[in-house]
Design an enzyme around this catalytic site. Structure first.
Site, PDB file in Angstrom:
ATOM      1  N   THR A 287       0.823  -1.210   0.000  1.00 53.83           N
ATOM      2  CA  THR A 287       0.000   0.000   0.000  1.00 53.83           C
ATOM      3  C   THR A 287       0.858   1.262   0.000  1.00 53.83           C
ATOM      4  O   THR A 287       0.563   2.223  -0.708  1.00 53.83           O
ATOM      5  CB  THR A 287      -0.950   0.011   1.207  1.00 53.83           C
ATOM      6  OG1 THR A 287      -0.188  -0.142   2.404  1.00 53.83           O
ATOM      7  CG2 THR A 287      -1.954  -1.124   1.125  1.00 53.83           C
ATOM      8  N   PHE A 410      -8.116   4.159   4.274  1.00 51.92           N
ATOM      9  CA  PHE A 410      -7.779   3.052   5.168  1.00 51.92           C
ATOM     10  C   PHE A 410      -9.032   2.401   5.755  1.00 51.92           C
ATOM     11  O   PHE A 410      -8.973   1.720   6.776  1.00 51.92           O
ATOM     12  CB  PHE A 410      -6.880   3.550   6.307  1.00 51.92           C
ATOM     13  CG  PHE A 410      -5.566   4.112   5.836  1.00 51.92           C
ATOM     14  CD1 PHE A 410      -4.552   3.263   5.429  1.00 51.92           C
ATOM     15  CD2 PHE A 410      -5.363   5.481   5.778  1.00 51.92           C
ATOM     16  CE1 PHE A 410      -3.338   3.770   4.983  1.00 51.92           C
ATOM     17  CE2 PHE A 410      -4.148   6.001   5.336  1.00 51.92           C
ATOM     18  CZ  PHE A 410      -3.132   5.144   4.936  1.00 51.92           C
ATOM     19  N   CYS A 417      -7.834   0.359   9.106  1.00 47.83           N
ATOM     20  CA  CYS A 417      -6.518  -0.263   8.988  1.00 47.83           C
ATOM     21  C   CYS A 417      -5.666   0.021  10.212  1.00 47.83           C
ATOM     22  O   CYS A 417      -5.425   1.187  10.558  1.00 47.83           O
ATOM     23  CB  CYS A 417      -5.817   0.249   7.732  1.00 47.83           C
ATOM     24  SG  CYS A 417      -4.122  -0.340   7.564  1.00 47.83           S
TER      25      CYS A 417
END
Length: 469
Positions: A287, A410, A417
């Site tokens: 990511t 996220f 996340c």
């Protein structure tokens, strides 16, 4: 694929659509403007999942349809809040998500549900505390220095910055996970991860038809060798650490092995450690590498923004690499990172399966329906963003002005996340270090293509030249 949309309703998602920004725009995925049908959708999804998103999803609060199973795409912040926060237990991760990822990361934090997820989250949360994340920053600074040296060695020749950023962030995650040693085979593990995604990560016909997990998916049958490689490396690292004891400065593996649920005292067994370790290795480098790659592309696209960020970085850093202490002093760099995450979110779609009947945006949702938040379309929705396809880092000058559930790089809610602060710190440190030292320019005819299989990658690479400043 057929779909229906609702007209805008009252509330934050009902503003008049903003006019398009004149002039050139950064690259975007071609969204679908007419029904594709089952096999057309399958072909498109296997090539690029984004190309099955309807263009109307960038102009409506909800779009619904049926293809095997009923589905709904949400672009309304209130409805998204209901799914991700208020009724999170009623909307677990979708079956397709679990089928794609469970073979690789088991019942880890990313996949687990209910009580099994909750205790793992409680145990792992302290691992990503501000203190622990800041303590890992020297590894990020060292990776920024190493990337800078590799860029300098190109002597101004065109360079694939996507490849460079993947290498840099994999150095970070392997070093913060395994203290940079222990015979960790970086190249081999990275090849195994890519091989697994290539073999098992593409949507199949049984996925689109909502068939159960026991129905074979040919691509996943081919992923066995890559899967065994990934798991064996993680298992060996855990066994070695148990024999040798903790590192002098605790790394991610140490912290996970020491982690325990504050309510029950439970600790992760070897399988749980391995699955979460693989989750953090895969997600922790992919990511951030994508964010940095797309961020450098956007800086080359908008030279004024790049020059402003360079002036900020040089004023704070001079010739040294950025550190954790510098992050708060680099607001424009942070804004570029956040705008990059808006335009090119690494996870382009969140998918859930409704466990009970519900109503979202005035539309009936039945038990078993797939409910998606197409983050790529949400972040470009004309009801929520002014000139949504334009690159405007200044949108994030006042972070509180951004509606919370309109911006989800996220995710959000309890399942936001866990490594978001780690990723943002790493992205700002590496981007600021590079911008302070180089002027990046696009290579004509080498524009990247936004392609999503599991993550949103720049197909063809991010080819730039880098001139020392």
């Amino acid at each position: 694929m057929s779909d229906t949309a609702l007209p805008p309703r009252g509330g934050p998602a009902a503003r008049t659509p903003a006019p398009e920004q004149p002039g050139p725009l950064p690259v975007r995925a071609p969204l679908v403007t007419q029904p594709l049908g089952l096999f057309g959708s399958l072909a498109a999804a296997r090539r690029n999942v984004l190309t099955i998103l309807p263009e109307i999803a960038t102009r409506q609060p909800i779009v619904s349809g049926k293809m095997g199973v009923r589905w709904h795409m949400l672009m309304d912040p209130d409805a998204i809040r209901r799914v991700l926060l208020e009724k999170v237990e009623s909307y677990p991760k979708s079956d397709v998500t679990k089928i794609l990822l469970r073979p690789a990361i088991g019942e880890s934090l990313f996949i687990a549900e209910g009580a099994h997820w909750r205790w793992q989250r409680r145990a792992a949360a302290p691992v990503f505390s501000h203190r622990n994340v800041a303590a890992l920053a020297p590894v990020m600074s060292a990776a920024a220095e190493a990337a800078s040296r590799r860029i300098a060695a190109a002597h101004g020749k065109p360079l694939d910055l996507y490849d460079q950023m993947v290498r840099a962030t994999f150095e970070v995650i392997s070093d913060v996970t395994f203290s940079g040693g222990e015979g960790f085979e970086r190249a081999g593990v990275h090849r195994a991860i890519d091989a697994y995604i290539a073999a098992a990560g593409r949507v199949s016909l049984p996925d689109l038809l909502g068939m159960p997990e026991w129905v074979p998916r040919p691509g996943r049958l081919k992923s066995g060798p890559a899967l065994r490689k990934m798991k064996s490396v993680a298992d060996e690292a855990i066994d070695r650490r148990k024999r040798q004891g903790s590192s002098e400065v605790p790394d991610l593996l140490d912290l996970l092995m020491q982690a325990e649920d504050g309510e029950t005292g439970r600790q992760m067994n070897r399988d749980e450690l391995r699955d979460n370790l693989l989750t953090f290795i895969v997600a922790g480098h992919e990511t951030t590498a994508l964010t940095l790659s797309w961020g450098l592309y956007l800086c080359a696209f908008d030279e004024d923004a790049q020059e402003a960020a360079r002036a900020e970085a040089r004023a704070v850093l001079g010739d040294r690499a950025a550190t954790a202490e510098d992050v708060a002093k680099l607001p424009l760099t942070r804004q570029i990172v956040e705008e990059t995450l808006r335009l090119y979110p690494a996870a382009g779609i969140i998918s859930r399966t409704a466990q009970e009947d519900d109503t979202l945006c005035g539309r009936a949702v039945r038990r078993g329906d797939t409910v998606m938040v197409p983050i790529y379309a949400l972040h470009r929705n004309h009801l929520l963003w002014e000139a949504p396809d334009s690159f405007r880092p200044e949108r994030f000058a006042d972070r509180k002005a951004i509606p919370r559930y309109a911006y989800l790089p996220f995710g959000d809610g309890p399942r936001i996340c866990i490594g978001a602060s780690f990723a943002l710190q790493e992205a700002v440190i590496i981007l600021a270090t590079l911008l302070a030292r180089y002027r990046f320019r696009a290579v004509p005819g080498r524009e990247p293509e936004p392609v999503m299989i599991i993550t949103l990658r720049p197909e063809g690479g991010v080819w730039l030249t880098a001139e020392p400043v």
